[in-house]
Design an enzyme around this catalytic site. Structure first.
Site, PDB file in Angstrom:
ATOM      1  CB  SER A 118      14.124   2.433  -1.699  1.00 24.37           C
ATOM      2  OG  SER A 118      13.047   2.670  -0.844  1.00 24.37           O
ATOM      3  CG  HIS A 119      10.582   4.156  -3.437  1.00 20.30           C
ATOM      4  ND1 HIS A 119      11.568   4.431  -2.508  1.00 20.30           N
ATOM      5  CD2 HIS A 119      10.523   5.211  -4.257  1.00 20.30           C
ATOM      6  CE1 HIS A 119      12.062   5.630  -2.757  1.00 20.30           C
ATOM      7  NE2 HIS A 119      11.445   6.123  -3.820  1.00 20.30           N
ATOM      8  CG  ASP A 282       9.915   0.341   0.441  1.00 14.59           C
ATOM      9  OD1 ASP A 282       9.928  -0.397   1.430  1.00 14.59           O
ATOM     10  OD2 ASP A 282      10.845   1.128   0.156  1.00 14.59           O
ATOM     11  CG  ASP A 284      14.261  -0.865   1.030  1.00  7.38           C
ATOM     12  OD1 ASP A 284      13.180  -0.348   0.678  1.00  7.38           O
ATOM     13  OD2 ASP A 284      15.126  -0.220   1.653  1.00  7.38           O
ATOM     14  CG  ASP A 286      12.952   1.488   3.774  1.00  9.66           C
ATOM     15  OD1 ASP A 286      12.156   1.360   2.818  1.00  9.66           O
ATOM     16  OD2 ASP A 286      14.018   2.132   3.691  1.00  9.66           O
ATOM     17  NE  ARG A 287      10.046   5.219   0.521  1.00 13.32           N
ATOM     18  CZ  ARG A 287       9.981   6.223  -0.324  1.00 13.32           C
ATOM     19  NH1 ARG A 287       8.882   6.379  -1.050  1.00 13.32           N
ATOM     20  NH2 ARG A 287      10.979   7.061  -0.467  1.00 13.32           N
ATOM     21  CE  LYS A 381      12.096   4.984   4.342  1.00 17.30           C
ATOM     22  NZ  LYS A 381      13.075   6.040   4.013  1.00 17.30           N
TER      23      LYS A 381
HETATM   24  C1  G1P Z   1      12.977  10.173  -0.539  1.00 14.77           C
HETATM   25  C2  G1P Z   1      12.043  10.669   0.538  1.00 14.77           C
HETATM   26  C3  G1P Z   1      12.759  10.697   1.865  1.00 14.77           C
HETATM   27  C4  G1P Z   1      13.315   9.309   2.166  1.00 14.77           C
HETATM   28  C5  G1P Z   1      14.158   8.818   1.016  1.00 14.77           C
HETATM   29  C6  G1P Z   1      14.587   7.382   1.217  1.00 14.77           C
HETATM   30  O1  G1P Z   1      14.082  11.023  -0.648  1.00 14.77           O
HETATM   31  O2  G1P Z   1      11.553  11.949   0.230  1.00 14.77           O
HETATM   32  O3  G1P Z   1      11.875  11.124   2.858  1.00 14.77           O
HETATM   33  O4  G1P Z   1      14.081   9.335   3.331  1.00 14.77           O
HETATM   34  O5  G1P Z   1      13.423   8.883  -0.207  1.00 14.77           O
HETATM   35  O6  G1P Z   1      13.504   6.519   1.296  1.00 14.77           O
HETATM   36  P1  G1P Z   1      14.169  12.169  -1.777  1.00 14.77           P
HETATM   37  O7  G1P Z   1      13.998  11.487  -3.102  1.00 14.77           O
HETATM   38  O8  G1P Z   1      13.039  13.111  -1.516  1.00 14.77           O
HETATM   39  O9  G1P Z   1      15.521  12.789  -1.566  1.00 14.77           O
HETATM   40 ZN    ZN Z   2      12.661   1.632   0.946  1.00 13.13          ZN
END
Ligand code: G1P
Ligand code: ZN
Length: 549
Positions: A118-119, A282, A284, A286-287, A381
């Protein structure tokens, strides 16, 4: 179709103790994934638990980060050796997470294997991740990820093929053992889906009329998607998409679309000649972060504004079945749901909890405070979806971002909101902090944390899925006040180093005259009450959070 010679092989292996998937699959540092057999073991566990029936298709792709290319080849070899009939792979091994979700649904696939952290930063010392999505296109539910975790601890062998790497940089079809590998354009199907939901004509006219937008792809996966959709199909000028070339290390950046990390975009949007609209996505895809000219839209507000305006978007013109937000997300959308008479669900953190509600048709829109917004069009998302939804609303209303948000607050009230993250905290300290709070829960109601701050209720959030009846306990501590203010504490399930403590703070302001404060200023007393209640400094040794959003 090209056919490569391949022979199946069973490889003896020993389990790794650390392969329990978290909030979004298995995330580890790249060197961890590069240990011999590490990736193979996890993929075998996924295939054993998923047990794709004969003839089934799997979708495979990732965000292009370091190790993506090699991992795709490994996955294809294991899938072929395990009897999967067909794999659909994004060209170059690339698929954004929402595009992968769509492809799984479009092709009626048994599931998909998605590669992303992800990010989180990428590169040889960065993070890598892998997760399994089920046939609905969404992240596997907890029962499945638990079964995968159990399987990783019991594995004694995996099945693979001895075969050369497949050429994945051009569309085409290949045979790998008995399996067909289909390499597809990662963008086309997704772009067509977007075109089916939004009024591209109206957005095109908006852009042609001089409306200026900027999209920061942060050198991550959305570059090619945004160029195709925003620049080619919607007619935004070349250069609208910045940092649009995906790089394995994201150009050394942190591909997280927030005010701290999307600095190129933020500088421009808060500068002298700011465009009308700015957005970022981000690693991938999705954000999303949405900005107006010198104006930040909190993700919680973004969800509420989109819910309130959804019927202006063709794909949602018939109205919403309901809405959902994760527990730490502000209650802004709850007020819209109440006004529109819509069911509103509060779920634990993580997109997977929306899946059942979406599948059952009980919600249409959902979102999280962590820059995640989406709908029933896929089961993840979706960053570009949120950008297009905003552009569609802007085109339909003919007003700017800030004007729309201020009008929204005037009507529904403003939920001031902030999140403090403490990253890389010693796990014992973080768990100790949560345990100490849990121990005090029963005694909190009735105590005042400051002037006018009497706790009305406190609990450890538990969720009972209304669709399948499953229970998820200990999802974060909520401290609730009578005026709608809240403090939430929880530990991240996605970090790869130490523990991350998240503290979420929210207050509700119905009075228009008091809705123009700086959020940090407005929340100051509540923030300091939150930090002292949990003894954050004493327990973590941190006087400042790592990131404030
Ligand atoms: C974090 C975000 C959550 C999101 C997840 C995946 O998870 O808080 O809302 O769904 O990344 O993108 P966390 O690190 O808080 O468990
Ligand atoms: Zn992501």
């Amino acid at each position: 179709m090209s056919t490569a010679p391949a022979s199946a092989r069973v490889v003896p292996t020993t389990p790794f103790a650390d392969q329990r998937p978290g909030t979004s699959g298995l995330r580890k540092k790249v060197p961890v994934f590069r240990q011999p057999h590490y990736l193979e073991n996890f993929v075998q566990a996924v295939l054993d638990v998923a047990a794709p029936p004969p003839g089934s298709t799997l979708v495979v792709g990732g965000d292009g980060r370091f190790l993506n290319r090699e991992a795709v080849q490994v996955i294809l070899r294991l899938a072929a050796a395990n009897g999967v009939a067909r794999c659909v792979v994004g060209r170059g091994g690339i698929l954004s997470t929402p595009a992968a979700s769509h492809l799984i649904r479009l092709r009626g696939a048994a599931g998909g294997i998605l590669l992303s952290a992800s990010h989180n930063p990428g590169g040889p010392d960065g993070d890598f991740g892998i997760k399994y999505n089920t046939a609905n296109g969404g992240p596997a539910p907890e029962a499945v990820t638990e079964a995968i975790a159990a399987r990783t601890r019991a594995l004694t062998e995996y099945r693979t093929l001895d075969a050369a790497d497949l050429p994945l940089d051009a569309d085409g079809t290949h045979a790998l053992g008995g399996m067909t590998v289909e390499v597809v354009d990662p963008v086309a199907d997704y772009a067509a889906l977007m075109e089916s939901l939004f009024d591209f004509g109206a957005i095109r006219s908006l852009v042609a009329g001089g409306f200026r937008l900027r999209f920061d792809a942060m050198h991550a996966v959305t570059g090619p998607y945004a160029r195709e959709i925003l620049e080619r199909r919607l007619g935004a000028p070349a250069g609208t998409v910045i940092n649009g070339t995906p790089l394995p290390d994201f150009g050394g950046g942190h591909p997280d679309p927030n005010l701290t990390y999307a600095h190129d975009l933020v500088e421009e949007m808060f500068g002298a000649d700011a465009p009308d609209f700015g957005a970022a996505s981000d690693g991938d895809g999705d954000r999303n972060m949405i900005l107006g000219r010198r104006f930040f839209v909190t993700p919680s507000d973004s969800l509420a504004v989109l819910a309130a305006n959804a019927t202006r978007i063709p794909g949602y013109a018939r109205g919403l079945a309901g809405v959902a937000r994760s527990m730490p997300t502000s209650a802004a959308v709850d007020r819209v749901a109440q006004a529109l008479g819509l069911p509103c669900f509060e779920t634990p953190t993580g997109w997977k909890f929306f899946g059942n509600l979406l599948d059952a048709g009980r919600i249409t829109l959902c979102g999280e405070e962590s820059f995640g917004t989406g709908s029933d069009h896929v089961r993840e998302k979706d960053g570009l979806w949120a950008v297009l939804a905003w552009l569609n609303v802007l085109a339909a209303r003919g007003e700017g971002v800030e004007a729309i948000v201020r009008a929204h607050w005037a009507r529904y009230g403003r939920n001031y909101y902030t999140r403090y993250d403490y990253e890389g905290v010693a796990p014992d300290a973080a768990h100790g902090l949560m345990a100490a709070l849990r121990a005090r829960l029963a005694s909190l109601p009735g105590t005042a944390l400051g002037r006018g701050m009497e706790v009305a209720a406190a609990d450890d959030f538990a969720y009972h899925d209304p669709v399948d009846g499953s229970a998820s306990e200990r999802q974060g501590i909520r401290v609730l006040f009578a005026d709608g203010s809240r403090i939430v504490y929880r530990l991240s399930g996605t970090g790869t180093e130490g523990a991350t403590l998240r503290v979420y703070i929210e207050s509700y302001e119905p009075d228009v005259a008091r809705q123009s404060m700086d959020a940090q200023e407005a929340l100051r007393p509540l923030v300091s009450a939150a930090l002292s209640l949990a003894e954050v400094q004493a327990r973590t040794g941190r006087s400042e959070p790592t990131v404030i959003t």
